[in-house]
Scaffold this motif. Sequence first.
Motif, mmCIF file in Angstrom:
data_model
loop_
_atom_site.group_PDB
_atom_site.id
_atom_site.type_symbol
_atom_site.label_atom_id
_atom_site.label_comp_id
_atom_site.label_asym_id
_atom_site.label_seq_id
_atom_site.Cartn_x
_atom_site.Cartn_y
_atom_site.Cartn_z
ATOM 1 N N ASN A 80 28.854 36.883 49.287
ATOM 2 C CA ASN A 80 28.635 37.181 48.104
ATOM 3 C C ASN A 80 29.947 36.226 47.323
ATOM 4 O O ASN A 80 30.812 37.054 47.666
ATOM 5 C CB ASN A 80 28.445 38.551 47.268
ATOM 6 C CG ASN A 80 28.269 38.569 45.968
ATOM 7 O OD1 ASN A 80 28.405 37.489 45.327
ATOM 8 N ND2 ASN A 80 27.797 39.623 45.288
ATOM 9 N N LEU A 138 21.272 42.487 44.833
ATOM 10 C CA LEU A 138 22.588 42.480 43.880
ATOM 11 C C LEU A 138 21.778 43.430 42.902
ATOM 12 O O LEU A 138 20.520 43.245 42.317
ATOM 13 C CB LEU A 138 22.944 41.355 43.556
ATOM 14 C CG LEU A 138 23.569 40.429 44.926
ATOM 15 C CD1 LEU A 138 24.285 39.091 44.090
ATOM 16 C CD2 LEU A 138 24.543 41.116 45.752
ATOM 17 N N PRO A 139 22.862 44.383 42.331
ATOM 18 C CA PRO A 139 22.403 45.142 41.200
ATOM 19 C C PRO A 139 22.042 44.169 39.927
ATOM 20 O O PRO A 139 21.382 44.692 39.002
ATOM 21 C CB PRO A 139 23.409 46.082 40.900
ATOM 22 C CG PRO A 139 24.547 45.494 41.424
ATOM 23 C CD PRO A 139 24.013 44.660 42.697
ATOM 24 N N LYS A 140 22.622 43.372 39.702
ATOM 25 C CA LYS A 140 22.654 42.233 38.508
ATOM 26 C C LYS A 140 22.374 41.053 39.080
ATOM 27 O O LYS A 140 22.949 40.508 40.132
ATOM 28 C CB LYS A 140 23.932 42.333 37.634
ATOM 29 C CG LYS A 140 24.351 43.601 37.039
ATOM 30 C CD LYS A 140 25.687 43.478 36.069
ATOM 31 C CE LYS A 140 26.133 44.843 35.640
ATOM 32 N NZ LYS A 140 27.143 44.625 34.702
ATOM 33 N N SER A 141 21.397 40.219 38.499
ATOM 34 C CA SER A 141 21.105 39.138 38.569
ATOM 35 C C SER A 141 22.126 37.910 38.624
ATOM 36 O O SER A 141 22.852 38.010 37.722
ATOM 37 C CB SER A 141 19.781 38.276 37.910
ATOM 38 O OG SER A 141 20.465 38.361 36.409
ATOM 39 N N VAL A 142 22.518 37.338 39.866
ATOM 40 C CA VAL A 142 23.303 36.162 39.887
ATOM 41 C C VAL A 142 23.016 34.831 40.093
ATOM 42 O O VAL A 142 21.785 34.728 40.680
ATOM 43 C CB VAL A 142 24.206 36.715 41.141
ATOM 44 C CG1 VAL A 142 25.558 35.735 41.520
ATOM 45 C CG2 VAL A 142 25.003 38.114 40.841
#
Length: 868
Positions: free
Chosen positions: A415, A442-446
């Motif tokens: 990451n 991932l907890p948030k979209s990257v």
Amino acid sequence: KTQKITPVIFLAQSESAAKEFKMIDGAFFLSDADSMEEEADFNWEEYLEETGATAAPHTAFKHVDISLQSSFQPGMKLEVANKSSPDTYWVATIVTTCGQLLLLRFSGYGDDRKADFWCDVMTAELHPVGWCSQNNKTLQPPEAIKEKYSDWTDFLIQDLTGSRTAPANLLEGPLRGKNTVDLIVEGSVIEVRDLTDPSLYWAARVAQNIGGRLRLRHVGLQDDAHDTWLFYLDVRLRPLGWAQENRLSLEPPAELRGLKSALEWQEALEAARSEAQKHPLPLEVFKDHADLTKHSFRTGMKLEMVSPSEPFHICPVSVTQVYNEHYFQVTVDDLTPEATPLSLVCHSESPGILPVQWCLKNGIGLERPRGYLSQDFDWADYLKQSGTETAPDACFPDAWQSRGFAKDMWLEAVNPVRPAEVCVAQITQVRGRLLWLRLEGLPKSVPECIVDVESMDIFPVGWCETNAYLLTPPLKPVCQQQKKIAVVQPEKQLAPPQPVETIPLNLCEPIAMDTGSANGRYCCSRIYVNHRCFSGPYLNKGRIAELPQAVGPGKCTLVLKEVLSMLINAAYKPGRVLRELQDVEDQHWDCHEETLKAKYKGKTYRSSIRIVRLAEQIPDFCRKVCGKLQCCPNLFSPVQVTGQCPESCSMQTKTKYTYYYGKKKKLSKPFGGEESLEAKPTRRRKKRKAIFVQKKRRSSAVDYTPAGSPQDSDEDEDEDDLMLQSGSEEGTSSEPREDHTDTSSVEVANSRPRRAVTLRRATHTGVASSSRDGPESRRRSTREAECQLVLERNPLEWSVEDVVTFITSTDCAALANIFQEQDIDGQALLLLTLPTVQECMELKLGPAIKLCHQIERVKVAFYAQYAN
């Protein structure tokens, strides 16, 4: 009081552990309990099978391939004990390597391969060149070549001139036999080049080594807030003392200098140097570092580059400084008045640098420079306004190579926002040498990150599991969905499974994640597959011979799972072995359940197998598994069997061996005469015999199915029994397993081909039965009698010349030279099968069958005369 306080301590410890884990390099992870559950739930093999996806080929990750290579290189010289003459030694050359095994050739043999021999670095007496003269030992050539040269001293001087000796620290001491990656241990000191200045270096300690991916902490710092992650092959890494030898500056990075005074930095450096002198890092670590090529960039040239700060887009950059013929500096174009320069040191092969118009040619959007007024970016206008030139395409070697990567392949990737985290990743597109990756879990979209095919931040599927490192799986892995599969259950497992007791974290011993060494109770060194040991009635001897010599080191459950999976795949009937493994258990073991698969005839069977978690329980577990499979207790074991097995299993026939080690009564009886065999023949056996006679009459081919395999008379019964317990079956297997290949061992008496039984029956029935069977039976008996061969010597004792003599006496005399060239002696002759003959001798089917017929005659005679 203890019982009341324990839950409070447990909660406090678990919360602090979770907070500490979150702060590692700013990365977010689940708590220990949750991460263990996620890790257990996610399985790459299951995930790829469920989604129908494809893993990126392992050969595409060049840096990983290099990290798996041995520290010993072909051509190295060393001094080896001379077996023919005690207390003498001779110089040998490394021909090739296989793990900790070395193929050696004594000096003086030239290109003659006949005397090549294998030795184990961990057990053999090996020394660097010059050891004998230092220790007053005698250098003496082997007896076979003693008369080849009159002056051996002069020969050795010529042979050793310009050669490279094997490093002494790899032949003795704690680093003996280790791979290059394993030489880098925690606490090793290394010099790291600055990102913005190629003449500036600073020392750093290795805080963690994950399969060659190093977590580096600058000397003088105690916390992990400024740790750097680099692969050990990165050109930024150099051995301690490199900067001083090359007259370069040794200063901490500019962004860290304010944290301590100059005196404190210098004291920390001196302490690190004195510490490194006690345990120096071997220079072999840097032997695989790539040599930098000269670049052709000039100051002011424009190019395109993956953004160094946010690797999610490509932006215009400029060459702002040329340091030397190897290094130059690029700066991201920023036209705003308050711009802070973002610069990076590059070389000609730096990943992510691209020629101008690359994005346009590949249909990729190019990020406009900050402060650029026009909405549409055009390179021609931009170059005209700035009065600069583009870097020519010749400055970018291999700008279009994809290295075997393709869209929708899966891999493991770092990451970029949190370098400590490795995620499951999917390739969404490939353009030239750039990959677009979607990181899962991932907890948030990257946004999709962009990496170069030469990047050392991408790894093949299974890399984290192999190195016992936490992998961030998809948030909703497909393998958690309920499926209709054939689950094999043991006969006695009728009651519902007991719930697993949750153990508080404070009662568990922490598991160190240091790779490459024995990490406490939960990690083991190696499990050896001793190929010479007896394989038993369930396992195919030929497939066992193809397995690697050892598995490990690593986490106990991972190593044992890999070993058991290999044994299942090496079985005649994998489902039967899977069922046997379910019964291996002990109430005193600390176990962990793992799901194993078996594929047979296009069907897939799964079962949960209990595997021990503690290193001290592995020997007992291995022996019980071997006992269950009725094979030698040392077939796979933490102990390597180099010579004759302590169990003397090679001296036993299958019948006798099973009598001592097996559990089935029907196998413990000695093999009876032919009368008892024919008294109550099973319906299945009659049918197979008839089929075999029909095959022989049609093509003179022989049946290569071993009699000891589960394709015997009880094949259907075993499969029906398996299906009754397995429930529904899964027909998603890609290819049915081919079990017709005979790779059975010649040392197993009960595995004689059925043709031998047919011949012996024909001999024992006599004239009366022949007259009773009619003319067709008499003709068949006459042909079979003519095929019989009487051996004067045991074929296991035949030399290569004896084999050549026999082949010459047959109608395959034209092939005798092949046996001579490939050094096939009697033991090797008895192991030859039709597929082996076709593949290794490159024969067509007709001549191969003809040759195998003659080999089969020797096997039948061997079974009849010597096997019992």
